[in-house]
Design an enzyme around this catalytic site. Sequence first.
Site, mmCIF file in Angstrom:
data_model
loop_
_atom_site.group_PDB
_atom_site.id
_atom_site.type_symbol
_atom_site.label_atom_id
_atom_site.label_comp_id
_atom_site.label_asym_id
_atom_site.label_seq_id
_atom_site.Cartn_x
_atom_site.Cartn_y
_atom_site.Cartn_z
ATOM 1 N N ALA A 18 -16.154 -69.981 -69.768
ATOM 2 C CA ALA A 18 -15.805 -68.552 -69.873
ATOM 3 C C ALA A 18 -15.710 -67.894 -68.504
ATOM 4 O O ALA A 18 -14.951 -66.948 -68.308
ATOM 5 C CB ALA A 18 -16.837 -67.828 -70.742
ATOM 6 N N GLY A 19 -16.522 -68.386 -67.565
ATOM 7 C CA GLY A 19 -16.506 -67.803 -66.219
ATOM 8 C C GLY A 19 -17.870 -67.300 -65.764
ATOM 9 O O GLY A 19 -17.974 -66.611 -64.744
ATOM 10 N N SER A 88 -26.401 -69.653 -73.831
ATOM 11 C CA SER A 88 -27.343 -68.913 -74.695
ATOM 12 C C SER A 88 -26.658 -68.409 -75.971
ATOM 13 O O SER A 88 -26.451 -67.214 -76.132
ATOM 14 C CB SER A 88 -28.025 -67.772 -73.929
ATOM 15 O OG SER A 88 -27.142 -66.995 -73.161
HETATM 16 P P1 ADP Z 1 -18.940 -71.162 -67.212
HETATM 17 O O1 ADP Z 1 -19.983 -71.010 -66.147
HETATM 18 O O2 ADP Z 1 -18.893 -69.980 -68.139
HETATM 19 O O3 ADP Z 1 -18.998 -72.455 -67.943
HETATM 20 P P2 ADP Z 1 -17.132 -71.490 -64.986
HETATM 21 O O4 ADP Z 1 -17.423 -70.296 -64.128
HETATM 22 O O5 ADP Z 1 -17.748 -72.794 -64.610
HETATM 23 O O6 ADP Z 1 -17.506 -71.117 -66.513
HETATM 24 O O7 ADP Z 1 -15.555 -71.707 -65.107
HETATM 25 C C1 ADP Z 1 -14.663 -70.640 -65.321
HETATM 26 C C2 ADP Z 1 -13.271 -71.013 -64.816
HETATM 27 O O8 ADP Z 1 -12.386 -69.926 -65.104
HETATM 28 C C3 ADP Z 1 -13.220 -71.233 -63.318
HETATM 29 O O9 ADP Z 1 -12.337 -72.300 -63.053
HETATM 30 C C4 ADP Z 1 -12.646 -69.906 -62.804
HETATM 31 O O10 ADP Z 1 -11.945 -70.050 -61.591
HETATM 32 C C5 ADP Z 1 -11.709 -69.513 -63.932
HETATM 33 N N1 ADP Z 1 -11.452 -68.063 -64.031
HETATM 34 C C6 ADP Z 1 -10.234 -67.501 -64.177
HETATM 35 N N2 ADP Z 1 -10.329 -66.148 -64.239
HETATM 36 C C7 ADP Z 1 -11.641 -65.850 -64.125
HETATM 37 C C8 ADP Z 1 -12.360 -64.621 -64.123
HETATM 38 N N3 ADP Z 1 -11.777 -63.431 -64.239
HETATM 39 N N4 ADP Z 1 -13.698 -64.690 -63.999
HETATM 40 C C9 ADP Z 1 -14.317 -65.890 -63.891
HETATM 41 N N5 ADP Z 1 -13.696 -67.072 -63.895
HETATM 42 C C10 ADP Z 1 -12.359 -67.077 -64.003
#
Ligand code: ADP
Length: 179
Positions: A18-19, A88
Site C-alpha cells: 500500500a505504501g 495490522s
Molecule cells: P508497504 O510498506 O505498505 O508494504 P511499500 O512502501 O513497501 O508498501 O511499497 C509501496 C510501493 O508503492 C513502493 O514501490 C512505492 O514507491 C509505491 N508508491 C507509489 N505511489 C506511492 C505513494 N503515494 N505513497 C507511497 N508509496 C507509493
Amino acid sequence: MNASGPGCCIWMTGLSGAGKSTIASVLAARLERRGRTVTLLDGDIVRTHLSKGLGFSKEDRDTNIRRIGFVASEVVRHGGAVICAVVSPYEATRNEARQMVGGGSFVLVHVATPIAVCEQRDVKGLYAKARRGEIKGFTGVDDPYEPPVSPDVVLTTLDCDAEECAATIERLLEARGFL
Ligand code: ADP
C-alpha cells in the site's frame, strides 16, 4: 535541539504494497528535520528482530502487534515520536495498541491503496505467490483485512506521491500539537 516533545505514535495500517514503509520513511525524515527523534517500527524489520519466529496465523499476528504496541508505548512515554508501519489487519488488535499507547497520543493512518493497485505494484512479488497458492493466509487474498472504523487520516496514494502523503500526516501532527 529538543529531540523530544509530546510523545506521539503514528500507526500506519494497510495492505502489503500500500505504501506504508515508503511513506513512513519519508515522514521520519521530515520529523527529524524538525528536530524530533523518530523511532521507526517497520513490519518487515520488526519481524526479523522483535518478532522473529512468529508467523501469520491470527494469534501470531496479534502477538506481533501487541509487541509493537508495547514498544511504541515506551517510546511515547519518554516523549519520542514513533512510526509503526504494519499491516495490522484486525480492528480489535489495533484498538489494543491504541489503548497501550494512550488514545490521546495515537494517530491512526489508513494507507488505503486499493488492492488492485497494490497487486499491480507487487513490490515483493508476494501477491503473485499468494495467487499461485505458494503463500497461504496472505492479507487481502485469502486472509481478512478489516479497514479501520475511525482512522484519523485516509490516504489512497493514488492522487498524491509519498512526499505529499507524509506532508498530510505532518500537518495533522502539527494541528494536534505534536510538533
Ligand atoms: P508497504 O510498506 O505498505 O508494504 P511499500 O512502501 O513497501 O508498501 O511499497 C509501496 C510501493 O508503492 C513502493 O514501490 C512505492 O514507491 C509505491 N508508491 C507509489 N505511489 C506511492 C505513494 N503515494 N505513497 C507511497 N508509496 C507509493
